[in-house]
Write a protein that holds these residues in place. Structure first.
Motif, short mmCIF file in Angstrom:
data_model
loop_
_atom_site.label_atom_id
_atom_site.label_comp_id
_atom_site.label_asym_id
_atom_site.label_seq_id
_atom_site.Cartn_x
_atom_site.Cartn_y
_atom_site.Cartn_z
N TYR A 184 0.79 -1.23 0.00
CA TYR A 184 0.00 0.00 0.00
C TYR A 184 0.83 1.29 0.00
CZ TYR A 184 -3.89 -3.09 0.72
OH TYR A 184 -4.81 -4.09 0.57
N ALA A 185 2.13 1.18 -0.20
CA ALA A 185 3.00 2.36 -0.28
C ALA A 185 2.71 3.35 0.84
CB ALA A 185 2.85 3.04 -1.65
N CYS A 186 2.69 2.85 2.06
CA CYS A 186 2.25 3.68 3.18
C CYS A 186 3.36 4.39 3.91
CB CYS A 186 1.44 2.84 4.16
SG CYS A 186 2.37 1.49 4.87
N TRP A 187 4.61 4.27 3.48
CA TRP A 187 5.69 4.96 4.17
C TRP A 187 5.81 6.36 3.62
CZ3 TRP A 187 10.01 7.62 3.13
CH2 TRP A 187 10.91 7.83 4.19
N PRO A 188 5.92 7.41 4.40
CA PRO A 188 5.88 7.37 5.85
C PRO A 188 4.47 7.35 6.42
CG PRO A 188 6.27 9.60 5.16
CD PRO A 188 6.21 8.75 3.91
N LEU A 189 3.48 7.73 5.62
CA LEU A 189 2.13 7.78 6.15
C LEU A 189 1.12 7.79 5.01
CD1 LEU A 189 0.06 8.34 8.44
CD2 LEU A 189 0.56 10.76 8.15
N ARG A 190 0.10 7.00 5.13
CA ARG A 190 -1.04 7.02 4.22
C ARG A 190 -2.28 6.77 5.04
NH1 ARG A 190 2.14 8.89 1.41
NH2 ARG A 190 2.80 8.31 -0.64
N ILE A 191 -3.37 7.36 4.61
CA ILE A 191 -4.66 7.10 5.23
C ILE A 191 -5.52 6.41 4.19
CG2 ILE A 191 -6.77 8.13 6.17
CD1 ILE A 191 -4.97 10.41 7.25
N HIS A 192 -6.09 5.28 4.58
CA HIS A 192 -7.00 4.53 3.70
C HIS A 192 -8.37 4.49 4.35
CE1 HIS A 192 -2.95 2.70 3.01
NE2 HIS A 192 -3.31 2.90 1.76
N ILE A 193 -9.40 4.63 3.55
CA ILE A 193 -10.76 4.46 4.05
C ILE A 193 -11.37 3.32 3.27
CG2 ILE A 193 -13.07 5.45 4.24
CD1 ILE A 193 -11.72 8.16 4.68
N VAL A 194 -11.83 2.32 4.01
CA VAL A 194 -12.47 1.16 3.41
C VAL A 194 -13.97 1.29 3.68
CG1 VAL A 194 -12.59 -1.35 3.39
CG2 VAL A 194 -10.40 -0.22 3.83
N ALA A 195 -14.75 1.27 2.62
CA ALA A 195 -16.20 1.40 2.73
C ALA A 195 -16.80 0.13 3.31
CB ALA A 195 -16.79 1.70 1.36
N PRO A 196 -18.05 0.19 3.78
CA PRO A 196 -18.70 -1.01 4.33
C PRO A 196 -18.76 -2.19 3.36
CG PRO A 196 -19.95 0.93 4.93
CD PRO A 196 -18.88 1.38 3.96
N ASN A 197 -18.73 -1.91 2.05
CA ASN A 197 -18.74 -2.99 1.07
C ASN A 197 -17.34 -3.53 0.79
OD1 ASN A 197 -17.54 -0.99 -0.43
ND2 ASN A 197 -19.12 -0.91 -2.03
N SER A 198 -16.38 -3.17 1.64
CA SER A 198 -14.97 -3.59 1.56
C SER A 198 -14.21 -2.96 0.40
CB SER A 198 -14.84 -5.12 1.52
OG SER A 198 -15.37 -5.67 2.69
N ARG A 199 -14.77 -1.96 -0.25
CA ARG A 199 -14.11 -1.25 -1.33
C ARG A 199 -13.21 -0.17 -0.74
NH1 ARG A 199 -15.04 3.50 -3.90
NH2 ARG A 199 -16.95 3.86 -2.71
N LEU A 200 -12.02 -0.03 -1.29
CA LEU A 200 -11.11 1.02 -0.86
C LEU A 200 -11.68 2.34 -1.39
CD1 LEU A 200 -8.46 1.43 0.68
CD2 LEU A 200 -7.27 1.25 -1.49
N ALA A 201 -12.18 3.17 -0.48
CA ALA A 201 -12.90 4.39 -0.88
C ALA A 201 -12.01 5.62 -0.92
CB ALA A 201 -14.07 4.62 0.09
N PHE A 202 -10.87 5.58 -0.26
CA PHE A 202 -9.99 6.75 -0.21
C PHE A 202 -8.59 6.31 0.14
CE2 PHE A 202 -7.85 10.00 2.39
CZ PHE A 202 -7.90 11.09 1.54
N VAL A 203 -7.62 6.93 -0.54
CA VAL A 203 -6.20 6.76 -0.20
C VAL A 203 -5.60 8.15 -0.20
CG1 VAL A 203 -3.99 5.75 -0.87
CG2 VAL A 203 -6.10 4.49 -1.31
N SER A 204 -5.01 8.56 0.90
CA SER A 204 -4.39 9.88 0.95
C SER A 204 -3.23 9.94 -0.02
CB SER A 204 -3.92 10.21 2.37
OG SER A 204 -2.85 9.36 2.74
N ASP A 205 -2.94 11.15 -0.44
CA ASP A 205 -1.92 11.35 -1.46
C ASP A 205 -0.68 11.99 -0.86
OD1 ASP A 205 -0.79 11.34 -4.00
OD2 ASP A 205 -1.66 13.27 -4.53
N GLY A 206 -0.20 11.42 0.22
CA GLY A 206 1.03 11.90 0.81
C GLY A 206 0.84 13.02 1.81
N PRO A 207 1.90 13.69 2.16
CA PRO A 207 1.92 14.60 3.29
C PRO A 207 0.95 15.77 3.23
CG PRO A 207 4.12 14.34 2.37
CD PRO A 207 3.18 13.56 1.52
N ASN A 208 0.53 16.19 2.06
CA ASN A 208 -0.34 17.35 1.98
C ASN A 208 -1.82 17.00 1.97
OD1 ASN A 208 1.84 19.16 1.90
ND2 ASN A 208 2.15 18.63 -0.24
N GLN A 209 -2.16 15.75 2.06
CA GLN A 209 -3.56 15.35 2.00
C GLN A 209 -3.84 14.33 3.09
OE1 GLN A 209 -4.68 12.84 -1.23
NE2 GLN A 209 -6.74 13.66 -1.33
#
Length: 135
Positions: free
Chosen positions: A92-117
């Motif tokens: 998930y290329a999460c270094w150093p930080l990523r935020i993921h939101i998984v919807a109730p249907n198990s779909r990845l609904a959001f992935v942050s785009d690095g330090p500014n988001q």
């Protein structure tokens, strides 16, 4: 990560029961033996971060436990990326930080785009997933 923890904890409390906030503790972003920054600015009053990169799961588990204690993370809200393999970080290329939101249907609904988001955009995406009447 340390810099956003107060807001992260606040959001987790605000959305408790409607969303589950989970931290996956993976490689240390500013390990003193790899990329030291010698800063305590975001360390919650705990002084300069002096952590070597984790060499095994025991070291990572120990530092994850300290992180949980220092930032008042409730039990059950932290997972640990196995070390030294780091499969979550690699997938998930999460270094150093990523935020993921998984919807109730198990779909990845959001992935942050690095330090500014980070948390503001994540909260907006969370509201879209939950629906406008659930804030």
């Amino acid at each position: 990560m340390r810099g956003i923890m107060p807001r992260f904890v606040e959001l987790a409390k605000e959305y408790k029961g409607r969303a589950r906030f989970v931290i996956v503790y993976c490689a240390e972003a500013h390990a003193q033996d790899e990329w030291p920054i010698s800063s305590s600015r975001f360390n919650g009053g705990h002084g300069v971060v002096r952590i070597n990169q984790h060499k095994n799961i025991e070291e990572r588990t120990h530092h994850a436990s300290l992180f949980r204690q220092n930032f008042f993370i409730e039990s059950g809200d932290m997972l640990i990326d196995p070390c030294p393999e780091n499969p979550y970080m690699e997938a998930y290329a999460c270094w150093p930080l990523r935020i993921h939101i998984v919807a109730p249907n198990s779909r990845l609904a959001f992935v942050s785009d690095g330090p500014n988001q980070f948390l503001d955009d994540a909260e907006n995406a969370l509201l879209e997933v939950l629906g406008p009447n659930l804030k």
